[in-house]
Design a protein around this motif. Sequence first.
Motif, PDB file in Angstrom:
ATOM      1  N   TRP B  69       0.846  -1.211   0.000  1.00 22.63           N
ATOM      2  CA  TRP B  69       0.000   0.000   0.000  1.00 22.63           C
ATOM      3  C   TRP B  69       0.866   1.240   0.000  1.00 22.63           C
ATOM      4  O   TRP B  69       0.652   2.176  -0.768  1.00 22.63           O
ATOM      5  N   VAL B  70       1.924   1.239   0.839  1.00 20.51           N
ATOM      6  CA  VAL B  70       2.775   2.422   0.937  1.00 20.51           C
ATOM      7  C   VAL B  70       3.597   2.592  -0.333  1.00 20.51           C
ATOM      8  O   VAL B  70       3.647   3.695  -0.898  1.00 20.51           O
ATOM      9  N   ILE B  71       4.206   1.487  -0.818  1.00 16.80           N
ATOM     10  CA  ILE B  71       5.059   1.619  -2.007  1.00 16.80           C
ATOM     11  C   ILE B  71       4.235   2.099  -3.197  1.00 16.80           C
ATOM     12  O   ILE B  71       4.580   3.061  -3.886  1.00 16.80           O
ATOM     13  N   GLN B  77       1.908   8.746  -6.116  1.00 15.84           N
ATOM     14  CA  GLN B  77       1.670  10.150  -5.745  1.00 15.84           C
ATOM     15  C   GLN B  77       2.842  11.032  -6.127  1.00 15.84           C
ATOM     16  O   GLN B  77       2.662  12.123  -6.679  1.00 15.84           O
ATOM     17  N   LEU B  78       4.072  10.562  -5.853  1.00 17.95           N
ATOM     18  CA  LEU B  78       5.221  11.409  -6.150  1.00 17.95           C
ATOM     19  C   LEU B  78       5.393  11.593  -7.655  1.00 17.95           C
ATOM     20  O   LEU B  78       5.655  12.701  -8.119  1.00 17.95           O
ATOM     21  N   THR B 217       4.850  11.871   2.981  1.00 23.12           N
ATOM     22  CA  THR B 217       3.877  11.002   2.313  1.00 23.12           C
ATOM     23  C   THR B 217       3.940   9.590   2.859  1.00 23.12           C
ATOM     24  O   THR B 217       2.906   8.956   3.037  1.00 23.12           O
ATOM     25  N   VAL B 218       5.180   9.088   3.104  1.00 20.09           N
ATOM     26  CA  VAL B 218       5.289   7.726   3.633  1.00 20.09           C
ATOM     27  C   VAL B 218       4.570   7.629   4.972  1.00 20.09           C
ATOM     28  O   VAL B 218       3.750   6.730   5.194  1.00 20.09           O
ATOM     29  N   ILE B 219       4.830   8.580   5.866  1.00 19.26           N
ATOM     30  CA  ILE B 219       4.223   8.496   7.199  1.00 19.26           C
ATOM     31  C   ILE B 219       2.710   8.639   7.103  1.00 19.26           C
ATOM     32  O   ILE B 219       1.950   7.890   7.722  1.00 19.26           O
ATOM     33  N   TRP B 220       2.241   9.587   6.295  1.00 18.08           N
ATOM     34  CA  TRP B 220       0.793   9.773   6.186  1.00 18.08           C
ATOM     35  C   TRP B 220       0.117   8.567   5.551  1.00 18.08           C
ATOM     36  O   TRP B 220      -0.994   8.212   5.914  1.00 18.08           O
TER      37      TRP B 220
END
Lengths: 62, 288
Positions: B69-71, B77-78, B217-220
């Motif tokens: 999900w994060v990757i 997004q980036l 972004t990673v943390i959020w």
Amino acid sequence: MKRSTKKKIKRSITYSLLIFLSVVIAFPFVWLILTAIKTYPDIYAYPIKYFIFEQRESTLTR
Amino acid sequence: MKKLVREEKTAFKMVLPYLLIVVLLFVYLIGSNIYSSFTTEEGTFTLQNYTSVFTDPVVGRSMINTVFWVIGSVLGQLLLGLLVALLLNESTKGQILFRSIILILPWATLDIVAGVMWKWMYNDMYGVLNDILVKLNMINDYIPWLATENMAMISVIIANIWKGFCLSGMFFLAGLQTIPPDLYEAAEIDGANSIKRFWRITIPQLKPVIMTTLMLTVIWTINYFPLIYIMTGGGPGYGTETVVTYIYKLGFRFLEFNKAAALSNILFIAIFAIAFVFLRSIAKEEAR
């Protein structure tokens, strides 16, 4: 002359990409608004009705 | 420490009550969370909660899901944010219009509204996405977007990219506008083409912004709960169960508050470690 045509091509690519992206990105929001002003049978119409003024004979009332 | 000016002292005094309330609230909440993660329901000390978290197969599954999900979300997004920022930086006319449509609209939509909206668009029968894709001849049959585990993950990630790319786009746009234009002019005179200019000027100049945005972004994204919970609720099966949705489920569905507290403490430590690594590399970058 060559330089200006190059610039023109670059600008048209930029703007067409921007327009494409804004259409794609705004679409969910537009769909949200369109769904919000539909009646319940229109929301569950199959095939999908895109606009509220799209008149179609309902299979249910016949 | 630098000596404070008199006005600054007054300002600090005025902020102090609010600051105290916030800090005490945080300390109390984290403290009570740590306390309840080390106790049983009767209130005696135990490590049972942590061992049960580590032996739970769903926790491992949810961690793997969180990594995907994060990757997926962060990369999407980036990259989309960078593309939009570059395009907006190139444009002169109508920049405000495009900026408000592309960068503000998804960000301004509420999380819950976005979740319900995407869920409805992904609907198997009445969803508009299937209809449009079939009409454009991109797919032959309707795709059950949220019904199989892998497809549900991809769909949720797409929705999250739509919701979250605006932030990185805005950061990148702000970063691009601070790059001095004479760098580009000098490179153009030296004969660098636009691809070379992008890799040699834009990316290095933008690097601090990229690092900060990546960290945020990673943390959020790890902590992002509403969209995934509204759209799939962790299902089908455990296909889209991330750690945060599983913590919610443990706490408020299965009513195992102590285990949920233990899992959220582990998540907190993991996020803290990630943030620490990022902050150290950013500090190193600045020191050079």
